[in-house]
Write a protein that holds these residues in place. Sequence first.
Motif, mmCIF file in Angstrom:
data_model
loop_
_atom_site.group_PDB
_atom_site.id
_atom_site.type_symbol
_atom_site.label_atom_id
_atom_site.label_comp_id
_atom_site.label_asym_id
_atom_site.label_seq_id
_atom_site.Cartn_x
_atom_site.Cartn_y
_atom_site.Cartn_z
ATOM 1 N N THR A 86 0.578 8.369 0.153
ATOM 2 C CA THR A 86 2.009 8.006 -0.889
ATOM 3 C C THR A 86 1.346 7.313 -2.118
ATOM 4 O O THR A 86 0.546 6.597 -1.963
ATOM 5 N N GLY A 87 2.233 7.244 -3.166
ATOM 6 C CA GLY A 87 1.928 6.745 -4.275
ATOM 7 C C GLY A 87 0.533 6.913 -4.696
ATOM 8 O O GLY A 87 0.118 8.111 -4.875
ATOM 9 N N SER A 88 -0.517 5.795 -5.251
ATOM 10 C CA SER A 88 -1.676 6.166 -5.701
ATOM 11 C C SER A 88 -2.588 6.204 -4.396
ATOM 12 O O SER A 88 -3.910 6.404 -4.695
ATOM 13 N N HIS A 89 -2.250 5.923 -3.392
ATOM 14 C CA HIS A 89 -3.162 6.090 -2.039
ATOM 15 C C HIS A 89 -3.686 7.479 -1.738
ATOM 16 O O HIS A 89 -2.780 8.408 -1.445
ATOM 17 N N ASP A 90 -4.818 7.523 -1.583
ATOM 18 C CA ASP A 90 -5.312 9.012 -0.938
ATOM 19 C C ASP A 90 -4.934 9.438 0.311
ATOM 20 O O ASP A 90 -4.669 8.534 1.089
ATOM 21 N N LYS A 91 -4.821 10.607 0.817
ATOM 22 C CA LYS A 91 -4.800 11.045 2.179
ATOM 23 C C LYS A 91 -5.605 10.591 3.055
ATOM 24 O O LYS A 91 -6.864 10.401 2.797
ATOM 25 N N VAL A 130 0.697 -1.098 0.006
ATOM 26 C CA VAL A 130 0.042 -0.008 0.041
ATOM 27 C C VAL A 130 0.811 1.279 -0.307
ATOM 28 O O VAL A 130 1.941 1.254 0.796
ATOM 29 N N GLY A 131 0.514 2.052 -0.767
ATOM 30 C CA GLY A 131 1.340 3.344 -1.241
ATOM 31 C C GLY A 131 2.721 3.076 -1.909
ATOM 32 O O GLY A 131 3.365 4.250 -1.999
ATOM 33 N N LYS A 132 2.994 2.101 -2.331
ATOM 34 C CA LYS A 132 4.139 1.546 -2.951
ATOM 35 C C LYS A 132 4.036 1.748 -4.387
ATOM 36 O O LYS A 132 2.618 1.884 -5.023
ATOM 37 N N GLY A 133 4.876 1.636 -5.306
ATOM 38 C CA GLY A 133 4.723 1.661 -6.973
ATOM 39 C C GLY A 133 5.486 2.347 -7.503
ATOM 40 O O GLY A 133 6.394 3.028 -6.885
ATOM 41 N N PRO A 134 5.314 2.436 -8.654
ATOM 42 C CA PRO A 134 6.171 3.285 -9.777
ATOM 43 C C PRO A 134 6.493 4.972 -9.280
ATOM 44 O O PRO A 134 7.324 5.306 -9.612
ATOM 45 N N ASP A 135 5.336 5.386 -8.687
ATOM 46 C CA ASP A 135 5.454 6.890 -8.400
ATOM 47 C C ASP A 135 5.808 7.020 -6.734
ATOM 48 O O ASP A 135 5.790 7.781 -6.249
ATOM 49 N N SER A 136 6.052 5.738 -6.296
ATOM 50 C CA SER A 136 6.699 5.985 -4.882
ATOM 51 C C SER A 136 7.853 4.999 -4.619
ATOM 52 O O SER A 136 9.046 5.241 -5.303
ATOM 53 N N GLU A 137 7.901 4.209 -3.790
ATOM 54 C CA GLU A 137 9.027 3.130 -3.523
ATOM 55 C C GLU A 137 8.565 1.790 -4.057
ATOM 56 O O GLU A 137 7.371 1.482 -4.255
ATOM 57 N N PRO A 138 9.574 1.022 -4.084
ATOM 58 C CA PRO A 138 9.166 -0.381 -4.629
ATOM 59 C C PRO A 138 8.431 -1.074 -3.616
ATOM 60 O O PRO A 138 8.656 -1.158 -2.286
ATOM 61 N N ALA A 139 7.303 -1.824 -3.920
ATOM 62 C CA ALA A 139 6.871 -2.961 -3.071
ATOM 63 C C ALA A 139 7.701 -3.820 -2.350
ATOM 64 O O ALA A 139 8.976 -3.948 -2.684
ATOM 65 N N ILE A 140 7.273 -4.091 -1.083
ATOM 66 C CA ILE A 140 8.321 -4.970 -0.265
ATOM 67 C C ILE A 140 7.525 -6.421 -0.190
ATOM 68 O O ILE A 140 6.499 -6.567 -0.174
ATOM 69 N N ALA A 141 8.475 -7.653 -0.779
ATOM 70 C CA ALA A 141 7.863 -8.668 -1.177
ATOM 71 C C ALA A 141 7.159 -9.592 0.223
ATOM 72 O O ALA A 141 7.832 -9.248 1.391
#
Length: 343
Positions: free
Chosen positions: A264-269, A17-28
Motif C-alpha cells: 500500500t502507499g509507496s511500499h512495494d508488494k 509504512v504504507g501510509k501517506g498521501p496515496d494511502s491513509e494518514p500516518a498514525i502518530a
Amino acid sequence: MENNYPKLHNATWPGIVGKGPDSEPAIALDTMLEMTAAAEVDGMKFDGVDLGLFDPHYDLDTSDDGVKRLADKVAKHGLEIGSLVAPIWGGPAMGTADERKTFVEMVKKSCEIGQKLRNMGIRPNGIVRIDSASSPEAWAKDPAGNTKLIAQTWREACDVAADYGERLAAEGEICWGGMHSWKKVIETMEMVDRPGLLGFQADMSHTTLYLLGYNAPEDRVLPVDFQWGDRATFLEGLKKLTAALRPWTIDFHVAQNDGTVHGTGSHDKTGRHCLATDPNGKLDIAHDAGLWLRDESGALTKAFKHICWDGCMFANEVMTKQQTWNDILAAMIQVRKQHGWVE
C-alpha cells in the motif's frame, strides 16, 4: 517461574509504512505508544518498542535534547527501546557513489542515536536495521555487480556501526534487491564478511514468501504444485529455510502471513502481514517461531534478548482498536511461553 525472556516488543513503524498521501494518514508515535502500553493479557504487558527513525515519528537530525525527549516519551509508558530502523532509502546501497555515501551517513546517524539511548539506560538491547534500498528489478540488471556494490556499502556501514558499539541487521524481504531470496541473502552477507557486525533480521511473514520463490523462482523451496493445507510439506520447507538463515539471525519479528503479497502507499508488494487471529493465516505462530528460536537439536539459541511484532500495512481502523494489540500481545506471550527462558 514465568519466562521473562525474550522481552516482548511492538513495532511503531507500522504507523508509517504504507501510509501517506496515496494511502491513509500516518498514525502518530504517541498513539502507537499509547496502544502498546495499554495492551494487557492475563496481567502481562509489552516490555518495549522497536522504533523507525524517520518522519513523521522522528527527525534524524534532532539535537541531543530531542533524543532525550524520545527516551522520556517511551519511558513515560513504562516501555524500553530495542531495535532501530535506519532511514536509508534515499541512497540505494548499490547506487552511485553519492547515494552510497548517503546510505552510510544515515546508518551513522542512526547508530549515534542508538548509542545515546543505550547510554541513557532505556535501550538494553537491539540492533540497527538496514536493507539494500534497491528493487529486485534494478538489481537484476547486473546481479554480480550490484551484489558487489551492496556488499561494499554494507561493509562501510559495518565499520561505522562498530565505532558506536552497534550491530546491523539486514531485513530479508522479497522487495529488496540482493535480499529477495534466501540464497541471495546468504550470498550477499557472505560477501560482506562482517560476522559479529552484520546479521539477518528474520520476519515470519516476509520469509514465508521466500519459500514460494516470489521475485526469485529459481530459489523456490516448496514444490511448484504446493497447496496450502499440506502442513507437512510446508514444515519441511520451513525447516530447510530456517536452518540456512538461523545462524545469521540476530533480530526477529513475530508475524502472520496468509500466503499472499501486499503493498500500500509507496511500499512495494511483499509478504502480507496478517492479524494474529486471521483465519486465513498459514503459520502456526508459536510453533513456527520455534524454528527460528531453536536450533536443529531443539536448544534455544538465545541469539537476541527481545522479539518484536511487525504488522505493517494494516488499515488504520484496525490499528486503532485496542483489541488488535491485545490479540497480538497474546500471540507474543505464547511464543515466549514455548520458546522463552528465565534470567
